[in-house]
Scaffold this motif. Structure first.
Motif, PDB file in Angstrom:
ATOM      1  N   CYS A  59       0.831  -1.206   0.000  1.00  0.00           N
ATOM      2  CA  CYS A  59       0.000   0.000   0.000  1.00  0.00           C
ATOM      3  C   CYS A  59       0.865   1.256   0.000  1.00  0.00           C
ATOM      4  CB  CYS A  59      -0.918   0.015   1.213  1.00  0.00           C
ATOM      5  SG  CYS A  59      -2.138  -1.327   1.210  1.00  0.00           S
ATOM      6  N   SER A  60       2.114   1.102   0.464  1.00  0.00           N
ATOM      7  CA  SER A  60       3.062   2.208   0.463  1.00  0.00           C
ATOM      8  C   SER A  60       3.965   2.181  -0.765  1.00  0.00           C
ATOM      9  CB  SER A  60       3.921   2.162   1.733  1.00  0.00           C
ATOM     10  OG  SER A  60       4.931   3.146   1.723  1.00  0.00           O
ATOM     11  N   THR A  61       4.457   0.997  -1.114  1.00  0.00           N
ATOM     12  CA  THR A  61       5.447   0.885  -2.188  1.00  0.00           C
ATOM     13  C   THR A  61       4.833   0.696  -3.574  1.00  0.00           C
ATOM     14  OG1 THR A  61       5.632  -1.507  -1.848  1.00  0.00           O
ATOM     15  CG2 THR A  61       7.144  -0.099  -0.604  1.00  0.00           C
ATOM     16  N   HIS A  62       3.645   0.086  -3.628  1.00  0.00           N
ATOM     17  CA  HIS A  62       2.992  -0.207  -4.907  1.00  0.00           C
ATOM     18  C   HIS A  62       1.495   0.125  -4.839  1.00  0.00           C
ATOM     19  CE1 HIS A  62       6.643  -2.678  -4.981  1.00  0.00           C
ATOM     20  NE2 HIS A  62       6.539  -2.739  -6.297  1.00  0.00           N
ATOM     21  N   PRO A  63       1.153   1.377  -4.531  1.00  0.00           N
ATOM     22  CA  PRO A  63      -0.271   1.721  -4.390  1.00  0.00           C
ATOM     23  C   PRO A  63      -1.074   1.528  -5.668  1.00  0.00           C
ATOM     24  CG  PRO A  63       1.090   3.697  -4.425  1.00  0.00           C
ATOM     25  CD  PRO A  63       2.024   2.542  -4.285  1.00  0.00           C
ATOM     26  N   ASP A  64      -0.476   1.777  -6.827  1.00  0.00           N
ATOM     27  CA  ASP A  64      -1.201   1.583  -8.087  1.00  0.00           C
ATOM     28  C   ASP A  64      -1.566   0.117  -8.288  1.00  0.00           C
ATOM     29  OD1 ASP A  64      -0.998   4.281  -8.587  1.00  0.00           O
ATOM     30  OD2 ASP A  64       0.732   4.094  -9.934  1.00  0.00           O
ATOM     31  N   PHE A  65      -0.659  -0.764  -7.906  1.00  0.00           N
ATOM     32  CA  PHE A  65      -0.951  -2.196  -7.988  1.00  0.00           C
ATOM     33  C   PHE A  65      -2.114  -2.562  -7.085  1.00  0.00           C
ATOM     34  CE2 PHE A  65      -0.273  -5.933  -5.259  1.00  0.00           C
ATOM     35  CZ  PHE A  65      -0.731  -6.913  -6.129  1.00  0.00           C
ATOM     36  N   VAL A  66      -2.106  -2.050  -5.856  1.00  0.00           N
ATOM     37  CA  VAL A  66      -3.184  -2.362  -4.906  1.00  0.00           C
ATOM     38  C   VAL A  66      -4.526  -1.884  -5.464  1.00  0.00           C
ATOM     39  CG1 VAL A  66      -4.112  -1.924  -2.607  1.00  0.00           C
ATOM     40  CG2 VAL A  66      -1.658  -2.336  -2.902  1.00  0.00           C
ATOM     41  N   ALA A  67      -4.553  -0.675  -5.997  1.00  0.00           N
ATOM     42  CA  ALA A  67      -5.790  -0.139  -6.562  1.00  0.00           C
ATOM     43  C   ALA A  67      -6.267  -0.991  -7.737  1.00  0.00           C
ATOM     44  CB  ALA A  67      -5.584   1.308  -6.998  1.00  0.00           C
ATOM     45  N   ARG A  68      -5.325  -1.409  -8.579  1.00  0.00           N
ATOM     46  CA  ARG A  68      -5.689  -2.244  -9.732  1.00  0.00           C
ATOM     47  C   ARG A  68      -6.205  -3.600  -9.269  1.00  0.00           C
ATOM     48  NH1 ARG A  68      -1.644  -4.889 -14.236  1.00  0.00           N
ATOM     49  NH2 ARG A  68      -3.280  -5.826 -15.542  1.00  0.00           N
ATOM     50  N   MET A  69      -5.557  -4.188  -8.272  1.00  0.00           N
ATOM     51  CA  MET A  69      -6.002  -5.476  -7.752  1.00  0.00           C
ATOM     52  C   MET A  69      -7.424  -5.369  -7.200  1.00  0.00           C
ATOM     53  SD  MET A  69      -4.106  -8.086  -5.082  1.00  0.00           S
ATOM     54  CE  MET A  69      -3.944  -6.859  -3.787  1.00  0.00           C
ATOM     55  N   CYS A  70      -7.709  -4.279  -6.518  1.00  0.00           N
ATOM     56  CA  CYS A  70      -9.060  -4.076  -5.977  1.00  0.00           C
ATOM     57  C   CYS A  70     -10.083  -3.987  -7.109  1.00  0.00           C
ATOM     58  CB  CYS A  70      -9.103  -2.811  -5.127  1.00  0.00           C
ATOM     59  SG  CYS A  70      -8.169  -2.907  -3.579  1.00  0.00           S
ATOM     60  N   ARG A  71      -9.699  -3.322  -8.202  1.00  0.00           N
ATOM     61  CA  ARG A  71     -10.625  -3.187  -9.333  1.00  0.00           C
ATOM     62  C   ARG A  71     -10.818  -4.515 -10.048  1.00  0.00           C
ATOM     63  NH1 ARG A  71      -7.376   1.396 -10.389  1.00  0.00           N
ATOM     64  NH2 ARG A  71      -6.362   0.260 -12.092  1.00  0.00           N
ATOM     65  N   GLU A  72      -9.739  -5.240 -10.293  1.00  0.00           N
ATOM     66  CA  GLU A  72      -9.814  -6.432 -11.135  1.00  0.00           C
ATOM     67  C   GLU A  72     -10.237  -7.694 -10.383  1.00  0.00           C
ATOM     68  OE1 GLU A  72      -6.816  -7.024 -14.009  1.00  0.00           O
ATOM     69  OE2 GLU A  72      -6.487  -4.885 -14.385  1.00  0.00           O
ATOM     70  N   LEU A  73      -9.832  -7.811  -9.127  1.00  0.00           N
ATOM     71  CA  LEU A  73     -10.229  -8.974  -8.348  1.00  0.00           C
ATOM     72  C   LEU A  73     -11.439  -8.705  -7.472  1.00  0.00           C
ATOM     73  CD1 LEU A  73      -6.773 -10.442  -7.206  1.00  0.00           C
ATOM     74  CD2 LEU A  73      -8.120 -10.982  -9.245  1.00  0.00           C
ATOM     75  N   GLY A  74     -11.753  -7.416  -7.295  1.00  0.00           N
ATOM     76  CA  GLY A  74     -12.886  -7.043  -6.456  1.00  0.00           C
ATOM     77  C   GLY A  74     -12.449  -6.616  -5.069  1.00  0.00           C
ATOM     78  N   SER A  75     -13.063  -5.569  -4.563  1.00  0.00           N
ATOM     79  CA  SER A  75     -12.683  -5.045  -3.246  1.00  0.00           C
ATOM     80  C   SER A  75     -12.818  -6.077  -2.142  1.00  0.00           C
ATOM     81  CB  SER A  75     -13.541  -3.817  -2.906  1.00  0.00           C
ATOM     82  OG  SER A  75     -13.207  -2.725  -3.729  1.00  0.00           O
ATOM     83  N   SER A  76     -13.822  -6.939  -2.245  1.00  0.00           N
ATOM     84  CA  SER A  76     -14.046  -7.932  -1.197  1.00  0.00           C
ATOM     85  C   SER A  76     -12.911  -8.951  -1.116  1.00  0.00           C
ATOM     86  CB  SER A  76     -15.363  -8.660  -1.431  1.00  0.00           C
ATOM     87  OG  SER A  76     -15.338  -9.360  -2.665  1.00  0.00           O
ATOM     88  N   THR A  77     -12.054  -8.985  -2.146  1.00  0.00           N
ATOM     89  CA  THR A  77     -10.929  -9.919  -2.177  1.00  0.00           C
ATOM     90  C   THR A  77      -9.694  -9.345  -1.499  1.00  0.00           C
ATOM     91  OG1 THR A  77     -11.754 -10.774  -4.281  1.00  0.00           O
ATOM     92  CG2 THR A  77      -9.487 -11.308  -3.754  1.00  0.00           C
ATOM     93  N   VAL A  78      -9.686  -8.034  -1.232  1.00  0.00           N
ATOM     94  CA  VAL A  78      -8.472  -7.370  -0.754  1.00  0.00           C
ATOM     95  C   VAL A  78      -8.674  -6.784   0.641  1.00  0.00           C
ATOM     96  CG1 VAL A  78      -6.704  -5.638  -1.260  1.00  0.00           C
ATOM     97  CG2 VAL A  78      -7.906  -6.786  -3.147  1.00  0.00           C
ATOM     98  N   VAL A  79      -7.751  -7.120   1.554  1.00  0.00           N
ATOM     99  CA  VAL A  79      -7.734  -6.567   2.904  1.00  0.00           C
ATOM    100  C   VAL A  79      -6.515  -5.663   3.026  1.00  0.00           C
ATOM    101  CG1 VAL A  79      -7.600  -7.071   5.377  1.00  0.00           C
ATOM    102  CG2 VAL A  79      -8.834  -8.626   3.845  1.00  0.00           C
ATOM    103  N   GLY A  80      -6.717  -4.424   3.411  1.00  0.00           N
ATOM    104  CA  GLY A  80      -5.607  -3.525   3.678  1.00  0.00           C
ATOM    105  C   GLY A  80      -5.204  -3.635   5.140  1.00  0.00           C
ATOM    106  N   SER A  81      -3.937  -3.945   5.382  1.00  0.00           N
ATOM    107  CA  SER A  81      -3.461  -4.124   6.749  1.00  0.00           C
ATOM    108  C   SER A  81      -2.582  -2.945   7.150  1.00  0.00           C
ATOM    109  CB  SER A  81      -2.662  -5.426   6.855  1.00  0.00           C
ATOM    110  OG  SER A  81      -2.046  -5.546   8.117  1.00  0.00           O
ATOM    111  N   MET A  82      -2.772  -2.455   8.368  1.00  0.00           N
ATOM    112  CA  MET A  82      -1.944  -1.354   8.866  1.00  0.00           C
ATOM    113  C   MET A  82      -1.446  -1.688  10.267  1.00  0.00           C
ATOM    114  SD  MET A  82      -4.946   1.534   9.284  1.00  0.00           S
ATOM    115  CE  MET A  82      -3.924   2.691  10.202  1.00  0.00           C
ATOM    116  N   ASP A  83      -0.128  -1.539  10.456  1.00  0.00           N
ATOM    117  CA  ASP A  83       0.514  -1.819  11.740  1.00  0.00           C
ATOM    118  C   ASP A  83       0.837  -0.497  12.426  1.00  0.00           C
ATOM    119  OD1 ASP A  83       0.479  -4.562  11.108  1.00  0.00           O
ATOM    120  OD2 ASP A  83       2.367  -4.381  10.011  1.00  0.00           O
ATOM    121  N   VAL A  84       0.362  -0.354  13.642  1.00  0.00           N
ATOM    122  CA  VAL A  84       0.485   0.923  14.358  1.00  0.00           C
ATOM    123  C   VAL A  84       1.282   0.733  15.645  1.00  0.00           C
ATOM    124  CG1 VAL A  84      -0.777   2.831  15.417  1.00  0.00           C
ATOM    125  CG2 VAL A  84      -1.751   1.634  13.436  1.00  0.00           C
ATOM    126  N   LYS A  85       2.224   1.640  15.847  1.00  0.00           N
ATOM    127  CA  LYS A  85       3.024   1.612  17.070  1.00  0.00           C
ATOM    128  C   LYS A  85       2.989   2.975  17.732  1.00  0.00           C
ATOM    129  CE  LYS A  85       7.657   0.387  18.775  1.00  0.00           C
ATOM    130  NZ  LYS A  85       9.002  -0.096  18.388  1.00  0.00           N
TER     131      LYS A  85
END
Length: 253
Positions: free
Chosen positions: A108-134
């Motif tokens: 999501c940081s290094t390849h955001p365009d890929f993530v957006a494309r994956m969401c479009r082509e595979l469907g949003s329900s197929t993709v989980v965005g994970s965020m680690d917080v400290k």
């Protein structure tokens, strides 16, 4: 936030060919063989399992497709996979191997365009965005990628909204300093992220008991995830695969 069925999700960490459990993203403890572990969880009728390959991103390795096929062939429940996915063809291979969802974090940081494309082509329900917080003493809350190794120059809530804008269907929020500590979820963090986005939120990091899983639902999460609570037993943290029984699930929900 959109309403979804409340789920209880073990998060398993794959390192090489075996499963481990970390504490604060370090000090991994070996748990066992992933295929055998999946067989044990089958009997417990788990809602879903998230499998994160913690060595793929760090070592720039491709996902272990053949191993994923073995795991998926045994599982009687939905599976999500995360670790080193930055190519649409690889994502498709993981789905074809039997996994239902892809978890993305560093991408999501290094390849955001890929993530957006994956969401479009595979469907949003197929993709989980994970965020680690400290939470750092002098700098406050910070989002990290690369297994907690690189800080993101964005506030927690802005990053959550960024993941939503990329098109992910769900966001998993993990508190790094609570990972494996079994001292309770960061409910304030979960509540703020849940209020800031319109997609469902998976809470992770700190679950100390099965009753503790219920606390994240009142904070706005749609799913309670954890690691140590499902694989350790007792004060000496003996390895024991466990999951709430149907009677426990009634109390949790």
């Amino acid at each position: 936030m959109l309403e979804t069925r409340k789920r209880i999700i073990p998060v398993l960490l794959l390192k090489g060919q075996g499963l481990v459990k970390t504490r604060k993203f370090g000090s991994p403890t070996y748990l066992g063989d992933p295929v055998n572990t999946v067989r044990i969880f089958n009997d417990m009728e788990v809602d879903e399992i998230v499998l994160l390959d913690i060595s793929s991103t760090a070592d720039c390795k491709m996902p272990q497709i053949e191993l994923l096929k073995e795991i998926a062939a045994e599982a009687l429940f939905p599976l999500a996979y995360g670790g080193g996915v930055v190519d649409l063809d690889v994502a498709a291979q993981i789905i074809e191997s039997g996994f239902e969802r892809i978890v993305v974090n560093t991408a999501c940081s290094t390849h955001p365009d890929f993530v957006a494309r994956m969401c479009r082509e595979l469907g949003s329900s197929t993709v989980v965005g994970s965020m680690d917080v400290k939470t750092r003493r002098l700098r406050g809350e910070t989002v990290f990628v690369s297994g907690g190794g690189i800080a993101v120059k964005s506030s927690v809530l802005d990053w959550a909204k960024r993941l939503e804008d990329l098109g992910v269907g769900e966001i998993m929020v993990n508190a790094i300093e609570r990972d494996g500590e079994m001292n309770g979820y960061d409910l304030d963090l979960i509540r703020r992220v849940s209020d800031a986005v319109s997609v469902p939120v998976i809470a992770c990091g700190g679950a100390q008991s099965f009753p503790d899983l219920a606390t994240v639902f009142s904070a706005g999460a749609s799913a309670a995830a954890g690691g140590a609570v499902f694989v350790f037993k007792g004060k000496h943290r003996g390895v024991l695969i466990q999951y709430p029984r149907p009677s426990d699930r009634i109390a949790i929900k």
